[in-house]
Design a protein around this motif. Structure first.
Motif, PDB file in Angstrom:
ATOM      1  N   ARG A 583       0.826  -1.204   0.000  1.00 19.34           N
ATOM      2  CA  ARG A 583       0.000   0.000   0.000  1.00 19.34           C
ATOM      3  C   ARG A 583       0.863   1.258   0.000  1.00 19.34           C
ATOM      4  O   ARG A 583       0.502   2.275  -0.578  1.00 19.34           O
ATOM      5  CB  ARG A 583      -0.850  -0.054   1.254  1.00 19.34           C
ATOM      6  N   PHE A 584       1.992   1.159   0.670  1.00 16.93           N
ATOM      7  CA  PHE A 584       2.854   2.322   0.771  1.00 16.93           C
ATOM      8  C   PHE A 584       3.998   2.261  -0.231  1.00 16.93           C
ATOM      9  O   PHE A 584       4.784   3.187  -0.334  1.00 16.93           O
ATOM     10  CB  PHE A 584       3.406   2.432   2.190  1.00 16.93           C
ATOM     11  N   LEU A 585       4.105   1.147  -0.931  1.00 13.55           N
ATOM     12  CA  LEU A 585       5.228   0.995  -1.857  1.00 13.55           C
ATOM     13  C   LEU A 585       4.806   1.190  -3.304  1.00 13.55           C
ATOM     14  O   LEU A 585       5.590   1.625  -4.137  1.00 13.55           O
ATOM     15  CB  LEU A 585       5.858  -0.391  -1.682  1.00 13.55           C
ATOM     16  N   SER A 587       2.956   2.973  -6.431  1.00 15.31           N
ATOM     17  CA  SER A 587       2.824   4.400  -6.694  1.00 15.31           C
ATOM     18  C   SER A 587       1.382   4.839  -6.469  1.00 15.31           C
ATOM     19  O   SER A 587       0.444   4.084  -6.718  1.00 15.31           O
ATOM     20  CB  SER A 587       3.233   4.703  -8.125  1.00 15.31           C
ATOM     21  N   SER A 588       1.245   6.053  -5.993  1.00  8.70           N
ATOM     22  CA  SER A 588      -0.095   6.529  -5.655  1.00  8.70           C
ATOM     23  C   SER A 588      -0.943   6.697  -6.908  1.00  8.70           C
ATOM     24  O   SER A 588      -2.159   6.536  -6.864  1.00  8.70           O
ATOM     25  CB  SER A 588       0.005   7.848  -4.911  1.00  8.70           C
ATOM     26  N   LEU A 591      -2.624   3.448  -7.602  1.00  9.82           N
ATOM     27  CA  LEU A 591      -3.713   3.163  -6.680  1.00  9.82           C
ATOM     28  C   LEU A 591      -4.917   4.041  -6.986  1.00  9.82           C
ATOM     29  O   LEU A 591      -6.055   3.595  -6.945  1.00  9.82           O
ATOM     30  CB  LEU A 591      -3.241   3.370  -5.236  1.00  9.82           C
TER      31      LEU A 591
ATOM     32  N   VAL B 359       8.973   5.076 -18.667  1.00 11.39           N
ATOM     33  CA  VAL B 359       8.170   4.655 -17.523  1.00 11.39           C
ATOM     34  C   VAL B 359       8.994   4.796 -16.256  1.00 11.39           C
ATOM     35  O   VAL B 359       9.793   3.930 -15.926  1.00 11.39           O
ATOM     36  CB  VAL B 359       7.712   3.205 -17.701  1.00 11.39           C
ATOM     37  N   PHE B 361       8.576   5.447 -12.282  1.00  9.09           N
ATOM     38  CA  PHE B 361       7.565   5.509 -11.228  1.00  9.09           C
ATOM     39  C   PHE B 361       8.164   6.043  -9.944  1.00  9.09           C
ATOM     40  O   PHE B 361       9.311   5.776  -9.612  1.00  9.09           O
ATOM     41  CB  PHE B 361       6.989   4.129 -10.968  1.00  9.09           C
ATOM     42  N   ASN B 362       7.353   6.769  -9.300  1.00  9.24           N
ATOM     43  CA  ASN B 362       7.766   7.274  -8.006  1.00  9.24           C
ATOM     44  C   ASN B 362       7.316   6.275  -6.946  1.00  9.24           C
ATOM     45  O   ASN B 362       6.237   6.375  -6.390  1.00  9.24           O
ATOM     46  CB  ASN B 362       7.134   8.649  -7.784  1.00  9.24           C
ATOM     47  N   LEU B 363       8.154   5.315  -6.702  1.00 14.25           N
ATOM     48  CA  LEU B 363       7.795   4.276  -5.741  1.00 14.25           C
ATOM     49  C   LEU B 363       8.064   4.785  -4.333  1.00 14.25           C
ATOM     50  O   LEU B 363       9.014   5.500  -4.089  1.00 14.25           O
ATOM     51  CB  LEU B 363       8.602   3.007  -6.001  1.00 14.25           C
ATOM     52  N   GLY B 364       7.208   4.313  -3.448  1.00 14.93           N
ATOM     53  CA  GLY B 364       7.447   4.627  -2.040  1.00 14.93           C
ATOM     54  C   GLY B 364       7.109   6.043  -1.660  1.00 14.93           C
ATOM     55  O   GLY B 364       7.690   6.588  -0.752  1.00 14.93           O
ATOM     56  N   SER B 365       6.192   6.660  -2.344  1.00 13.71           N
ATOM     57  CA  SER B 365       5.765   7.993  -1.927  1.00 13.71           C
ATOM     58  C   SER B 365       4.711   7.828  -0.845  1.00 13.71           C
ATOM     59  O   SER B 365       3.535   7.706  -1.115  1.00 13.71           O
ATOM     60  CB  SER B 365       5.216   8.767  -3.113  1.00 13.71           C
ATOM     61  N   ASN B 368       1.305  10.103  -0.369  1.00 12.19           N
ATOM     62  CA  ASN B 368       0.089   9.932  -1.152  1.00 12.19           C
ATOM     63  C   ASN B 368      -0.450   8.515  -1.106  1.00 12.19           C
ATOM     64  O   ASN B 368      -1.546   8.260  -1.528  1.00 12.19           O
ATOM     65  CB  ASN B 368       0.367  10.283  -2.619  1.00 12.19           C
ATOM     66  N   ALA B 369       0.389   7.623  -0.624  1.00  8.94           N
ATOM     67  CA  ALA B 369       0.006   6.220  -0.690  1.00  8.94           C
ATOM     68  C   ALA B 369      -1.258   5.944   0.100  1.00  8.94           C
ATOM     69  O   ALA B 369      -2.079   5.136  -0.294  1.00  8.94           O
ATOM     70  CB  ALA B 369       1.140   5.364  -0.162  1.00  8.94           C
ATOM     71  N   ASN B 370      -1.413   6.626   1.172  1.00 11.61           N
ATOM     72  CA  ASN B 370      -2.594   6.387   1.992  1.00 11.61           C
ATOM     73  C   ASN B 370      -3.768   7.146   1.412  1.00 11.61           C
ATOM     74  O   ASN B 370      -4.393   7.954   2.056  1.00 11.61           O
ATOM     75  CB  ASN B 370      -2.290   6.846   3.418  1.00 11.61           C
TER      76      ASN B 370
END
Lengths: 604, 436
Positions: A583-585, A587-588, A591, B359, B361-365, B368-370
Motif C-alpha cells: 500500500r505504501f510501496l 505508486s499513488s 492506486l 516509464v 515511477f515514483n515508488l514509495g511515496s 500519497n500512498a494512503n
C-alpha cells in the motif's frame, strides 16, 4: 465447400431457425461457420450476447438486429466515457441489461445507457458497490423497468429506492439484498406504489415488522426473500400469514409457526430455531411444498424429517445441511416417499452412512444435486450406490476422507452428466481416481481438488480432457509443477476461475503457458506461488479478461514487478488482493487509477 | 382519615367542573398543609352565624351559583362562618371520642365516623367555594414558571379566557419599560436582573440576612390567598391601534408581563437577530432565534416540488401522497465520488503526459500512498469543480486517453512478439462467451 443452392429450397429459413433453436451454444458457434445462410440464421435468431470489449458493441448491434439481452458484466473497460461514445450510435432495443460489477460506471453513464436502451425492462446492477441514490435516479429514467437487481449497491438509500419506485411503477421484481441503507420507509413506499410486485428480496436489511406489514399488503407477491433480517420476528410473520394471498416462496431466518400459507411452494428457513414439532405442523399445513431448506436448524431430527417426507411428497429440494441428528433412517424415508427429489444437501450430517446412500441410489432416480460435504461416513461403497443416480449433475464430497480411487472409478464410469464435482481435501484418492473422473465426466465444468495431497502432475495432466472446465481449484497441491499446469492451461480453454494458492512448485513455465492459453481467465489466485516478476507481468498483461486477482505472499515478486504487472491490467481489474505493505510501496497514481476504475483492493 | 375525606371532597369539586384538576390538587394540598392555622382564622372571624348548615347538597348548589356569580366578599364571609360552625361540631365530636378514651362500641363508632364524614364533606365543599377567588388571585401573581407556560399559549388565550371587561384591572407598561433588559434591581448595588429569583440569589452575597429561608422564598407564597388583591391583572400593549391595546374595539388583554414583552418585540420591533446558519431568518426575540437555530439546516429532506422536510418520514409521507413528486438527491452527496474520480483520472493524465514514454515511477511515496484516508478532503476541494461539470467538459478527462492503456497494449505486444509464440486461442475476440 460446394454449397448447394438447394439447401434453402429444401429447408426454408424459418425451418432453419427452428433447427437452430435446438442447438446448444457450442454447436451454434460451429453452425454459423457452415455457410452464409446459416450465418444469417444465426445472426437473426440471436437474442442475447455477452461481450468483453465494449468498443465492438455498435458493430455487433448492427449484426444482430434481434438482440434483446446484453450482458456487459465482464466488460472490463466499461465506464462513463465508453457509454457516452456508444450514445452517438443511436438508440437500441435492448430489453435486458446486465451491468453486474460494472464498478467503473457512474450515474452519468448509467443514465445515458438507460436512455439509450429504449424499452429497457430488466437491469442488473448487483455488486456495483459504489452505486447510490444518484445511480438509482439515473436508472429511474427507464420508466418501463420491470426487474431490477441492486444487490450490494452499498450507498443506495431510501431516497434512491424512492426514485426507482416512482420512476418505474411497473416493477414486478426487485432485489435489495445487502443495500444496508434501506429502511422501513423505503420498503413502505415500494409496497405502496408498486402493487404489481411479484418478487422481493430484502435479505440482510435492517427492516422491522413495519416493513413486513407493508409487504403483506402486496396482492401479487409470490417470492419473498428475507434472510437474516434480525429486526423481524414472529409478529412480522403474522402479518405475512394474514396478507399476501399469492405468496409461493419465502426465505427466512427464523420461524415460529406458519400455517396459513397453504399454497407455499418454497420455504427457506436456514438457520432458524425449528423444532421437530413445528416442522411437523408446517409440513402438515403446507403440503404443496416443493423446496424446503432447514439447514443449520439444530433442532431438526429424524422425526421431523420423516414427517416432512410423508407430508410433502412433491419435494424436489431438501436442504438439511448441518442438521447433525439426521440419520440414515430419515434419508431412506425421504428417498422412498419423495421420488421426485432433485436436490439433497446433507453437509455435515455426520451420521449418514452407506445405508442411507443405498436407498438414495435405489429410489432417487431424478437426483441432480447431492451435497455430502463433511459426511465422513461416506466411503467407496456409498459412492457406488450414489453412482446409480445417473442424472447427477452436482456432487460435493468435500472432506470425505474415506474415499479412494475405487469410489472415483464408480463415479467416473456412471455419472457422465456430472457438471460439478467438489473433492476438497479428499486425501484418500490419487492420480488414477482423477484420471477416471477426467475420462468419464467430460461435461464437468467445475472441479475442486484443493488439498488432495496425493495428486501429482500425472493426475492433473488428465484434467486437460475436460474441455468445458471453467472453474478449477488446485489449492495446496504441492506436487504439481509447471508441466501439470501447462497441460491444464492447454486443454481447458474455457477456464474462467483458477485457484493456485500454495502450489509452490509450479515454476514459470506453467505460468507462461497460462498466459498464452488461458485467455478466458477471469479470476486467479496466485497467493504463495513462486511466480517471478516477468511471469507475473506476462500473466497480467496477456490475460485480457482477468478481473479478480489475489497476489499475496509472492516471494519472488518485487515491488517494481507488482507495479508493472498491475499497470498492465489496471484498467480491467475489479477486485484485487494485495500484500498490505505494498500500500505504501506502490505508486499513488496506480492506486488512484485503480480506485477510479472501481477496483476494490483488499490489503492482506 | 381526614385526607381520605379530602379526596372525596375533591371528587365532588371535580364534578362541579371547577377549573382544571391540577389547580385543585394544588389548592387541596396546600390547604391540607395549612389546615391548622386556617382553622384558627375561621374561629376568630365568627361574626356571622348563618343558616347554611343544611347539609352538603345545598352547599353544592350554592357553589354552582358562585361560578356564575362574580366575586362577592359577603358570600365568602358566609362560607367562612359556615365552615367555622362545622369545625366546631367536629371538635366536639373529637372531644367526645377523647373523653371515652377511644373505647367505643362498634355501632357507636360507625355513627361517629358517619357524622364525621358528612361534616368533613360539607366542610370541604364549602372551603372549595373559596377557590375561584383563590384561583384568580393566584393567576395575577403567577410564578415565572406558569407565566412561561401561558406565554406559549398566548394566542389560545383568546378563546380560553373570556373575562368580562370590568372584571380585571388593566395595566399598561410603557415602551421603555417593556424593552428594558432588566425588571428586578438590587436595592444595594443596583444591578439588574430579568428574574426575581436571580435577584434573590444575587442578594445572598450582600449579607447573611438575605440567606434566611424567608428571604429566599418566593414573594408570592407569603401572601395569603384572597387577602389583598381582589382584581385580576391584565396587560395592554402600548402600541396604538394594536389589537392588544386597550383602546382597540376588540381588545384582547395580555396575561402576563412576559406576554407583553414578547408580543411587543415580535410585532412592533425590528427583527434584529439573524440566524447564523441560514442567514435569512430574522427574529426579534432571542429565544425564538435559539429555537429556530436548533432546527435550522436540518431540513435536508427535499422533494422535487421544492418543499423541504426536517424528517425523512415526513418527506416519504409527502411523496406517497402526491403523484409525480420524487425525493431530490442533494448535490453534494454522491456526485463528489464520481466527479472526483474522473478528476483524479484527468489530473493523473496531466501529470503523466510528460513522461508517457519513459516509464519512471515514483515508488514509495508514502504521503500519497494512503489515498483512502486523504480522499475526503480531496473531494471537498473539488466541489466547486463539479458544479460546472458538463457533458462537454467531461470528454476531456476520459480514461481512454490515459497513457497507461497505451502502455498496456504495447507491453502486451512486446511480450508476445519477443517470445515469438502466438496465442493459440484467440480468446481476445469480441464475442468471447457465447451464452444464447
Amino acid at each position: 465447400m460446394p454449397l448447394s443452392p438447394s439447401i434453402l429450397s429444401v429447408l426454408s429459413e424459418d425451418l432453419l431457425v427452428r433447427v437452430y433453436g435446438f442447438l446448444d451454444p457450442p454447436c451454434r458457434k460451429k453452425w454459423r461457420l457452415v455457410s452464409k445462410e446459416f450465418h444469417r440464421v444465426d445472426s437473426l435468431s440471436r437474442t442475447s450476447i455477452r461481450i468483453l470489449r465494449v468498443e465492438f458493441l455498435p458493430a455487433l448491434l448492427s449484426n444482430y438486429p434481434h438482440l434483446s439481452s446484453l450482458d456487459l458484466s465482464v466488460c472490463p473497460k466499461l465506464d462513463d466515457d465508453a457509454v457516452l461514445r456508444l450514445a452517438s450510435y443511436g438508440a437500441v432495443s435492448i430489453k435486458s441489461l446486465n451491468l453486474s460489477r460494472a464498478t467503473a460506471l457512474r450515474a452519468r453513464g448509467l443514465e445515458t445507457l438507460a436512455r439509450l436502451c429504449r424499452g429497457l425492462e430488466r437491469v442488473d446492477v448487483s455488486h456495483c458497490w459504489g452505486f447510490g441514490d444518484r445511480e438509482a435516479a439515473a436508472l429511474s429514467v427507464a420508466a418501463g423497468l420491470r426487474e431490477v437487481r441492486m444487490d450490494k449497491c452499498l450507498s443506495l438509500s431510501d431516497v434512491g429506492l424512492a426514485r426507482i419506485v416512482l420512476g418505474c411503477s411497473n416493477l414486478s421484481k426487485i432485489s435489495l439484498k445487502w443495500c444496508m441503507e434501506i429502511s422501513d420507509l423505503g420498503i413502505d413506499l415500494l409496497c405502496k406504489k408498486c402493487k404489481d410486485l411479484k418478487s422481493l428480496d430484502v435479505s440482510y436489511l435492517k427492516i422491522t415488522n413495519e416493513s413486513i406489514r407493508s409487504i403483506a399488503l402486496l396482492p401479487k407477491l409470490e417470492v419473498l426473500e428475507m434472510v437474516n433480517c434480525p429486526l423481524v420476528d414472529d409478529d412480522g410473520l403474522q402479518y405475512l400469514e394474514n396478507g399476501c394471498p399469492s405468496l409461493q416462496e419465502v426465505s427466512l431466518s427464523f420461524l415460529h409457526n406458519i400455517k396459513a400459507l397453504k399454497h407455499l411452494k418454497t420455504l427457506w428457513i436456514d438457520g432458524a430455531r425449528v423444532s421437530d414439532s413445528s416442522l411437523l405442523t408446517l409440513s402438515s399445513s403446507c403440503r404443496s411444498l416443493t423446496d424446503i431448506g432447514v439447514s443449520k436448524c439444530v433442532g431438526v431430527t429424524d422425526i421431523g424429517v420423516v414427517g416432512l417426507a410423508r407430508n410433502c411428497i412433491n419435494l424436489k429440494t431438501l436442504n438439511l445441511a448441518c442438521c447433525g441428528f439426521v440419520t440414515d433412517a430419515a434419508i431412506s424415508a425421504v428417498a422412498q416417499s419423495c421420488r421426485n427429489l432433485e436436490t439433497l444437501k446433507l453437509e455435515s450430517c455426520h451420521m449418514i452412512t452407506e445405508k442411507g446412500l443405498q436407498s438414495l441410489g435405489c429410489y432417487s432416480k431424478h437426483l441432480q444435486e447431492l451435497d455430502l460435504t463433511d459426511c465422513y461416513g461416506v466411503n467407496d461403497r456409498g459412492l457406488e450406490y450414489i453412482s446409480k443416480c445417473s442424472n447427477l449433475l452436482r456432487l460435493k464430497l468435500g472432506l470425505c476422507t474415506n474415499i479412494s480411487d475405487k469410489g472415483m472409478f464408480h463415479i467416473g464410469s456412471k455419472c457422465s452428466k456430472l457438471l460439478e464435482l467438489d473433492l476438497y481435501r479428499c486425501g484418500g484418492f490419487g492420480d488414477d481416481g482423477l484420471a477416471a473422473i477426467s475420462r468419464g465426466c467430460k461435461s464437468l465444468n467445475r472441479l475442486i481438488i484443493s488439498y488432495c495431497g496425493e495428486l501429482t502432475d500425472t493426475g492433473v495432466e488428465q484434467i486437460r480432457q475436460l474441455e468445458h472446465l471453467s472453474h478449477l481449484e488446485l489449492r495446496g497441491l504441492k506436487n504439481i509443477t509447471g508441466a501439470g499446469l501447462a497441460a491444464v492451461a492447454c486443454g481447458c480453454k474455457k477456464l474462467d476461475y483458477l485457484d493456485l494458492k500454495k502450489c509452490e512448485n509450479i515454476d514459470d513455465s506453467g505460468f507462461w503457458a497460462l498466459a498464452y492459453f488461458a485467455r478466458n481467465l477471469r479470476q486467479i489466485n496466485l497467493c504463495y506461488c513462486s511466480v517471478s516478476d516477468t511471469a507475473l507481468c506476462m500473466l497480467m498483461s496477456n490475460l485480457s479478461r482477468v478481473q479478480d486477482v489475489d497476489l499475496v505472499n509472492l516471494n519472488r515478486v518485487t515491488v517494481e514487478g507488482s507495479e508493472f504487472a498491475l499497470r498492465a491490467c489496471c484498467n480491467r481489474l475489479k477486485k484485487l488482493k494485495l500484500f498490505a505493505p505494498l500500500r505504501f510501496l506502490l505508486s499513488s497514481e496506480l492506486l488512484e487509477m485503480l480506485h477510479a476504475r472501481g477496483c476494490r483492493i483488499r490489503w492482506d | 382519615m381526614r385526607t381520605k375525606n379530602m379526596e372525596t371532597g375533591e371528587d365532588d369539586l371535580c364534578k362541579n367542573n371547577w377549573g382544571s384538576a391540577s389547580i385543585l390538587d394544588y389548592e387541596m394540598a396546600r390547604e391540607d398543609e395549612e389546615e391548622e392555622p386556617n382553622l384558627h382564622v375561621f374561629k376568630a372571624s365568627s361574626s356571622c352565624q348563618d343558616n347554611n348548615n343544611n347539609g352538603g347538597q345545598a352547599s353544592v348548589d350554592f357553589l354552582q351559583g358562585v361560578k356564575a356569580q362574580a366575586w362577592d366578599p359577603r358570600t365568602m364571609l358566609c362560607n367562612l362562618s359556615f365552615m367555622e360552625h362545622k369545625i366546631h361540631e367536629l371538635q366536639g365530636l373529637v372531644h367526645l371520642i377523647l373523653g371515652r378514651n377511644g373505647q367505643l362500641q362498634d355501632e357507636q363508632r360507625q355513627l361517629v365516623t358517619a357524622d364525621l364524614t358528612s361534616i368533613i364533606i360539607q366542610l370541604i365543599s364549602t372551603a372549595g367555594s373559596l377557590l375561584p377567588s383563590v384561583k384568580h388571585h393566584n393567576m395575577s401573581t403567577t410564578a415565572p414558571g406558569s407565566a412561561f407556560h401561558e406565554m406559549k399559549n398566548e394566542d389560545d388565550a383568546e378563546e380560553g379566557e373570556n373575562l368580562p371587561p370590568g372584571s380585571y384591572e388593566i395595566k399598561q407598561l410603557e415602551k421603555e419599560e417593556i424593552l428594558a433588559p432588566h425588571t428586578n434591581f438590587c436595592t444595594i448595588c443596583g444591578k439588574g436582573f430579568k428574574r426575581d429569583a436571580n435577584l434573590r440569589m444575587h442578594m445572598r452575597g450582600h449579607g447573611d440576612e438575605y440567606k434566611t429561608p424567608a428571604a429566599l422564598a418566593k414573594p408570592t407564597k407569603e401572601t395569603v390567598p384572597g387577602s389583598e388583591q381582589m382584581l385580576v391583572k391584565r396587560y395592554s400593549c402600548p402600541f396604538p391601534g394594536c389589537k392588544r391595546n386597550k383602546d382597540h374595539k376588540k381588545f384582547q388583554p395580555l396575561k402576563t408581563i412576559l406576554c407583553v414583552k414578547n408580543h411587543y418585540k415580535r410585532t412592533h420591533c425590528d427583527k434584529s437577530f439573524t440566524c447564523s446558519r441560514c442567514h435569512t431568518k430574522k427574529f426579534s426575540v432571542i429565544a425564538d432565534l435559539k429555537t429556530h437555530e436548533k432546527h435550522c439546516g436540518k431540513n435536508k429532506w427535499l422533494c422535487s416540488c421544492g418543499t423541504t422536510f426536517s424528517r425523512k418520514d415526513k418527506l416519504f409521507g409527502h411523496i406517497a401522497l402526491f403523484q409525480g413528486h420524487t425525493p431530490a438527491i442533494p448535490l453534494e452527496e454522491t456526485k463528489p465520488s464520481a466527479a472526483a474520480s474522473s478528476q483524479r483520472g484527468s489530473s493523473g493524465c496531466g501529470n503523466n503526459n510528460n513522461n508517457a514514454g519513459m516509464v519512471s515511477f515514483n515508488l514509495g511515496s508514502a504521503t500519497n500512498a494512503n489515498q483512502e484516508t486523504s480522499q475526503p478532503c480531496f473531494m471537498d476541494g473539488k466541489i466547486s469543480f463539479e458544479e460546472s461539470f458538463s457533458p462537454l467538459s467531461s470528454d476531456t478527462c476520459n480514461f481512454g486517453g490515459f497513457p497507461r492503456s497505451i502502455f498496456d497494449d504495447s507491453f502486451q505486444m512486446l511480450i508476445s512478439s519477443a517470445c515469438g509464440c502466438s496465442p493459440i486461442n484467440g480468446g481476445d475476440g469480441s464475442v468471447s462467451d457465447t451464452s444464447v
